[in-house]
Write an enzyme that holds these catalytic residues in place. Structure first.
Site, PDB file in Angstrom:
ATOM      1  CG  ASP A 174      -6.443  -2.088  -4.285  1.00 52.59           C
ATOM      2  OD1 ASP A 174      -6.835  -1.043  -3.738  1.00 52.59           O
ATOM      3  OD2 ASP A 174      -5.261  -2.471  -4.252  1.00 52.59           O
TER       4      ASP A 174
ATOM      5  CB  SER B  37      -0.946  -0.044   1.203  1.00 47.53           C
ATOM      6  OG  SER B  37      -1.912   0.971   1.131  1.00 47.53           O
TER       7      SER B  37
ATOM      8  CG  HIS C 113      -5.776  -1.605  -0.531  1.00 51.63           C
ATOM      9  ND1 HIS C 113      -4.831  -1.307  -1.487  1.00 51.63           N
ATOM     10  CD2 HIS C 113      -5.359  -0.986   0.610  1.00 51.63           C
ATOM     11  CE1 HIS C 113      -3.904  -0.538  -0.957  1.00 51.63           C
ATOM     12  NE2 HIS C 113      -4.190  -0.332   0.324  1.00 51.63           N
TER      13      HIS C 113
END
Length: 401
Positions: free
Chosen positions: A341, A189, A371
């Site tokens: 995501d 991320s 995610h």
């Protein structure tokens, strides 16, 4: 009593309307994911309420919840674990106890959390780094950087880069028995953003003798200049990470100006002089046809606001803005993306751009992934998707490091 009941009813209705979620039917462990998402949305809603009531600042509640998950540096039969400092950056070291005739490889892991939350102390990251050290007989460094909104860009990048540069010194590599030709920088991320930016900088920094052999980016955030990619549109109300939450976190990363958040929601936050940069994130040419679908590319509205934010055009904040000659210097790369995501397309475009300049890229795409799943691979959620992501990442490292 009637008035209190009415207020309670209205509050419950508000909560229900905010927390209402839809989950794609092909998601693995469907009901477990619904429970996780409900908890996440409830915490986000409470954080917003506390902020509006003046009880807490934005993000304070989430930070408190994250801190409940922190672990101590406990060694086990396989790995010696210690917390220390690289320059001014806290790190957690994982040193295998197994004897080795040769120097070991090393993995530097940068945690996610939207630049605002998280730590190597979290149970999931501690588990991942411990697992990596044990499975690969590798020295692993988990590092913490200063967090937004207390600290804005480039503090997060500078902390990460300084720690990596410190580790790459000959005397430090010798101290921990690390092979200077077998070093990987990884992250997920926002940590994937920092890993990509740090790797770009290390490879061109003439003061750094030893370069990075591999970089591994797990559902990375790689650009902040276009907030209307197909993945933003398709996963606007995505699992765990929604578009609105992502924009709130990114804007907190670069400024306290709330008008920037509003402008990013409308894709009107970039200055006129940024027009030339959009060729590097033009999804109409960089995304595989499968992911473009029937979306129509429109250039964002430029120059609508007169604030001065250098971060918006800085490749250290958006590694996708690096030109081709800069990308050619990069090492072999692993990129993992998830279908559900919001930032999926950042990773997909980076795959295309790296392949176009001849960088060796391994790309894993999880059709039923979302995610942040890596954070839920430990108990109590123990999500199979998180474990699958971990195993794919470790398998690639094992073959390439």
């Amino acid at each position: 009593m009637g008035f209190k009941a009415l207020c309670l009813g209205l509050f419950c209705a508000l909560c229900a309307s905010y927390i209402y979620i839809t989950i794609p039917g092909n998601i693995e462990e469907y009901w477990k994911v619904i429970a996780l998402f409900t908890v996440a949305k409830t915490c986000t809603f409470m954080d917003m309420c506390f902020e509006n009531l003046g009880i807490m600042k934005h993000g304070d509640l989430i930070s408190m919840i994250f801190s409940l998950d922190y672990t101590q540096p406990l060694s086990d039969e396989n790995v010696t674990v210690t917390d220390t400092i690289f320059v001014d950056t806290p790190v957690r070291l994982y040193l295998p106890k197994r004897k080795s005739e040769i120097r070991r490889p090393a993995v530097i892991y940068i945690h996610g959390g939207g630049f605002c939350f998280g730590s190597f102390r979290q149970k999931a990251y501690d588990s991942l780094n411990r697992w990596t050290a044990n499975k690969l007989n590798a020295v692993v460094v988990g590092l913490d950087y200063r967090l937004a909104p207390q600290h804005h860009f480039p503090a997060q990048f500078e902390d990460s880069f300084t720690a990596v540069k410190f580790f790459l010194q000959d005397k430090i590599l010798r101290k921990y028995g690390v092979d200077p030709t077998r070093i990987c920088v990884s992250g997920d991320s926002s940590g994937g953003n920092l890993a990509a930016a740090v790797t770009q900088q290390v490879q061109i920094d003439l003061e750094i003798k030893h370069k990075i052999k591999l970089q591994a980016l797990i559902y990375p955030v790689l650009q902040i200049i276009d907030s209307c990619l197909p993945s933003h549109q398709e996963n606007e109300h995505g699992i765990i990470l929604t578009k609105d939450l992502g924009i709130k976190l990114v804007s907190s990363y670069i400024t306290t100006d709330e008008t920037v958040t509003q402008a990013m929601r409308r894709n009107q936050h970039m200055p006129l002089e940024s027009r030339h940069l959009f060729k590097f994130v033009n999804w109409s040419t960089l995304l595989p046809k499968k992911y473009r679908k029937n979306h129509v590319y429109t250039e964002p509205v430029l120059g609508r606001h007169n604030y001065s934010l250098p971060a918006l055009m800085d490749i250290r904040a958006s590694p996708l803005l690096a030109n081709d000659s800069q990308l050619q210097n990069l090492p072999s790369t692993y990129i993992l993306t998830c279908q559900y995501d919001c930032v999926r397309d950042d990773g997909l475009m980076y795959v295309t751009r790296l392949q176009n300049v001849g960088v060796q890229v391994t790309h894993d795409h999880i059709e039923n992934g979302f995610h942040g799943a890596l954070l839920f691979m430990v108990s109590p959620p123990y999500l199979r998707l998180g474990l699958r992501i971990r195993d794919m990442y470790i398998s690639w490292l094992d073959k390439n490091l």
